[in-house]
Scaffold this motif. Structure first.
Motif, short mmCIF file in Angstrom:
data_model
loop_
_atom_site.label_atom_id
_atom_site.label_comp_id
_atom_site.label_asym_id
_atom_site.label_seq_id
_atom_site.Cartn_x
_atom_site.Cartn_y
_atom_site.Cartn_z
N VAL A 100 0.98 -0.57 -0.01
CA VAL A 100 0.59 0.15 -0.09
C VAL A 100 0.94 1.59 0.56
O VAL A 100 1.69 1.24 -0.13
CB VAL A 100 -0.68 0.11 0.84
CG1 VAL A 100 -2.11 -1.62 1.07
CG2 VAL A 100 -0.18 0.04 2.41
N LYS A 101 -0.14 2.41 -0.22
CA LYS A 101 1.40 3.32 -0.63
C LYS A 101 -0.25 4.43 -0.18
O LYS A 101 -0.98 4.55 -0.02
CB LYS A 101 1.24 4.14 -1.52
CG LYS A 101 1.84 5.30 -2.22
CD LYS A 101 2.86 5.43 -3.29
CE LYS A 101 4.20 6.96 -2.73
NZ LYS A 101 4.52 7.18 -1.96
N VAL A 102 1.07 6.01 0.82
CA VAL A 102 0.37 6.60 1.26
C VAL A 102 -0.88 7.71 0.87
O VAL A 102 0.21 7.91 -0.74
CB VAL A 102 1.18 7.80 2.90
CG1 VAL A 102 1.80 8.28 2.22
CG2 VAL A 102 0.78 8.01 3.22
N ALA A 103 -1.75 8.39 0.77
CA ALA A 103 -2.78 9.12 0.46
C ALA A 103 -2.89 10.33 1.58
O ALA A 103 -2.91 9.35 3.05
CB ALA A 103 -3.65 8.49 -0.24
N PHE A 104 -3.48 10.56 1.37
CA PHE A 104 -4.34 12.22 2.29
C PHE A 104 -5.26 12.94 2.20
O PHE A 104 -5.77 12.98 0.60
CB PHE A 104 -2.84 13.31 2.87
CG PHE A 104 -1.63 13.18 2.72
CD1 PHE A 104 -1.39 12.64 3.99
CD2 PHE A 104 -0.87 12.86 2.23
CE1 PHE A 104 0.16 12.27 4.73
CE2 PHE A 104 0.97 11.98 2.10
CZ PHE A 104 0.91 12.24 3.36
N GLU A 105 -6.49 12.86 3.04
CA GLU A 105 -7.58 13.22 2.86
C GLU A 105 -7.52 13.75 4.60
O GLU A 105 -7.30 14.07 5.92
CB GLU A 105 -7.92 11.80 3.82
CG GLU A 105 -10.05 11.94 3.01
CD GLU A 105 -10.74 9.98 3.70
OE1 GLU A 105 -10.01 9.24 2.62
OE2 GLU A 105 -11.60 9.90 3.82
#
Lengths: 136, 403
Positions: free
Chosen positions: A116-121
């Motif tokens: 998995v890879k980080v995303a920002f919410e």
């Protein structure tokens, strides 16, 4: 309805974690790094949880991780969370483990060990939280 | 300076000062399930008075009182409030909060307090009304307040979801299946079906568990414990004093704790818990092994906790919990009857007091007064509870013989 039911839960604030949240707002995942033992840690602390030293600084990390475990929440914690949603523990390539959501339409696609890879919410008006997405 | 090899182990050894020195002399439960109109304090006092009566003592004999707070009636000084309510004036009075682990942590402290002379007759009493006493907001608050407030709670995990993380990790690492987990719920229900005071008594099958509503994958509704009202209490005193009281004493032969984390994201391991240290310390003190146990009462807030505990407490090898469940060992008449009252899964679960009912049940089993569900010739039992998300563990070895 109480505020608890209509808004997602916000993180509590603390001085020591500010660089973490500032990084999130800039789209950068940051961890505390210990120069004494060359290891990263999460969550932020006033001592290195590996060697006990206090020689800590913040560094941006890759945002790459693997799913250690996960669950699909079918009955949400409050109406602010639309079930089903995935809560996971991910182990970052730099070592530390963190809780997160896996942002995905079909929860069945998540598996233990998946990359998995980080995303920002955005989370409420003031916070941005790291979530993770499956790497194709 | 000379130091023996592994000197820290010598320092860390709790010694055997407790072994066989303290006994449970009285035990009582209130009714459990749905008890509207009864406050947790009333239930707590009712249980305490019944336990004192069971021991053949008077409330004025009590000089130690240990309680835990009630979510449905939180009090700043819970134990003091209870002493005041009962009009007793103890010299040792404390309210302890260690989640589901509170019960046996308290027992460990209470036994130590008797050995060191802090008190002679200690009542441990707990009650809560999670079924009838919580407002909707309080119930939601309980769900939402588990986990790290900064780095876990915002992601919206429910209490079952935290335990589902453990289950999923065990399944991935050891090939454990949903059927294995379901088998634990089935075993607890079979025991409950023999217990007239259990909240849920109709037998269930593995298929019933698997076809019940999914709450947080892989946990179905019937993998989750009950929500109950109820109270329970025991009376603890020295083995010498207990020998002169109303019933055969039940001796505390071993006690051990293990504490590894609070937050699951900071756990040393998702599949091996500090139940391992707790069990080892308790068995070491008792001079007994898992094979000596005639039954076990293990913390079963959700089915996967039992699976991990069976392995960590040494009843089967790591990773073989599923096969152990499949063997039928946990059923009535099995090699290791599990939660002979029905456990949190089928007897009752009023929150933090939950394991008290496993303790009172163990007392009745070891007195050989458990009726239809009596484990034949039961001599030794292992009771275990954990608090947090597999965070804080206490194990006790109980016996009907002090030798």
């Amino acid at each position: 309805m109480s505020a608890l039911q209509v808004e997602r839960i916000l993180p509590t604030d603390s001085e020591i974690a500010r660089p973490y949240w500032e990084g999130c707002r800039l789209g950068e995942l940051r961890l505390q790094y210990c120069a004494s033992c060359d290891q990263y840690q999460f969550y932020p602390r006033i001592l290195c949880s590996h060697c006990g030293a206090s020689d800590l600084s913040w560094r941006a990390v890759s945002g790459q991780a693997a799913v250690s475990t996960f669950t699909v929440v079918r009955r949400s914690v409050s109406p602010a969370y639309a079930a089903p949603y995935v809560v996971a523990l991910v182990t970052l390539d730099e070592g530390p483990c963190m809780m997160t959501n896996i942002a995905i339409d079909d929860p069945q696609k998540v598996s233990v060990g998946a990359a998995v890879k980080v995303a920002f919410e955005p989370w409420g008006a003031d916070y941005v939280l790291p979530v993770f997405c499956l790497v194709d | 300076m000379w130091r023996p090899a592994k000197w820290w182990c010598v320092l860390a050894n709790p010694g055997k000062a407790l072994r066989g020195k303290v006994a449970i002399a009285g035990a009582a439960d209130t009714a459990v399930g749905k008890l509207p109109g009864r406050t947790p304090m009333e239930l707590c006092v009712e249980a305490a008075l019944a336990a004192i009566d069971d021991a053949g003592l008077d409330r004025t004999d009590v000089d130690g009182l240990l309680t835990c707070n009630a979510m449905a009636q939180p009090l700043m000084y819970h134990a003091e409030a209870m002493a005041e309510y009962m009009q007793i004036f103890p010299r040792y009075c404390l309210s302890v909060g260690a989640g589901g682990g509170t019960t046996f942590s308290i027992l460990h402290h209470a036994a130590s307090a008797i050995v060191t002379g802090m008190a002679d007759v200690i009542v441990v009493a707990m009650a809560d009304s999670l079924r009838s006493g919580l407002t909707r907001d309080q119930a939601m608050q309980v769900q939402a307040s588990t986990g790290h407030p900064q780095f876990e709670q915002p992601y919206g995990a429910t209490v079952p979801a935290y335990y589902a993380l453990i289950a999923q990790a065990h399944m991935a690492q050891y090939g454990t299946t949903e059927e294995h987990l379901a088998g634990i719920a089935v075993a607890c229900r079979q025991h409950a079906s023999l217990n007239p005071s259990a909240q849920m008594r109709d037998p269930i099958t593995v298929d019933d568990v698997l076809s019940s509503r999914m709450i947080a994958d892989p946990l179905h509704l019937l993998d989750c414990s009950l929500v109950s009202d109820g109270g329970s209490a025991i009376v603890l005193c020295s083995a010498e004093r207990a020998a002169d009281l109303a019933h055969d004493p039940v001796y505390i032969m071993g006690a051990g704790e293990g504490h590894s984390h609070e937050h699951i994201s900071a756990a040393r391991s998702l599949t091996t818990s500090a139940a391992k240290e707790a069990g080892q310390r308790a068995f070491d003190m008792a001079g007994l092994t898992p094979a000596d146990m005639d039954f076990a009462q293990l913390y079963d807030c959700f089915t996967p906790t039992v699976l991990v505990e069976l392995e960590d407490l040494g009843f089967c090898a790591k990773g073989e919990g599923g096969a152990f469940v499949d063997s039928g060992a946990l059923l009535p008449g099995g090699e290791l009857p599990l939660n002979t009252h029905g456990g949190l899964l089928s007897h009752c679960h009023p929150g933090n007091p939950g394991s008290m009912f496993a303790l009172t049940e163990s007392v009745w089993q070891l007195r050989h007064s458990a009726g239809a569900r009596q484990v034949p010739n039961a001599r030794h039992a292992l009771v275990h509870a954990q608090g947090g998300i597999m965070s804080s563990h206490t194990a006790l070895v109980l016996s009907r013989e002090a030798g």
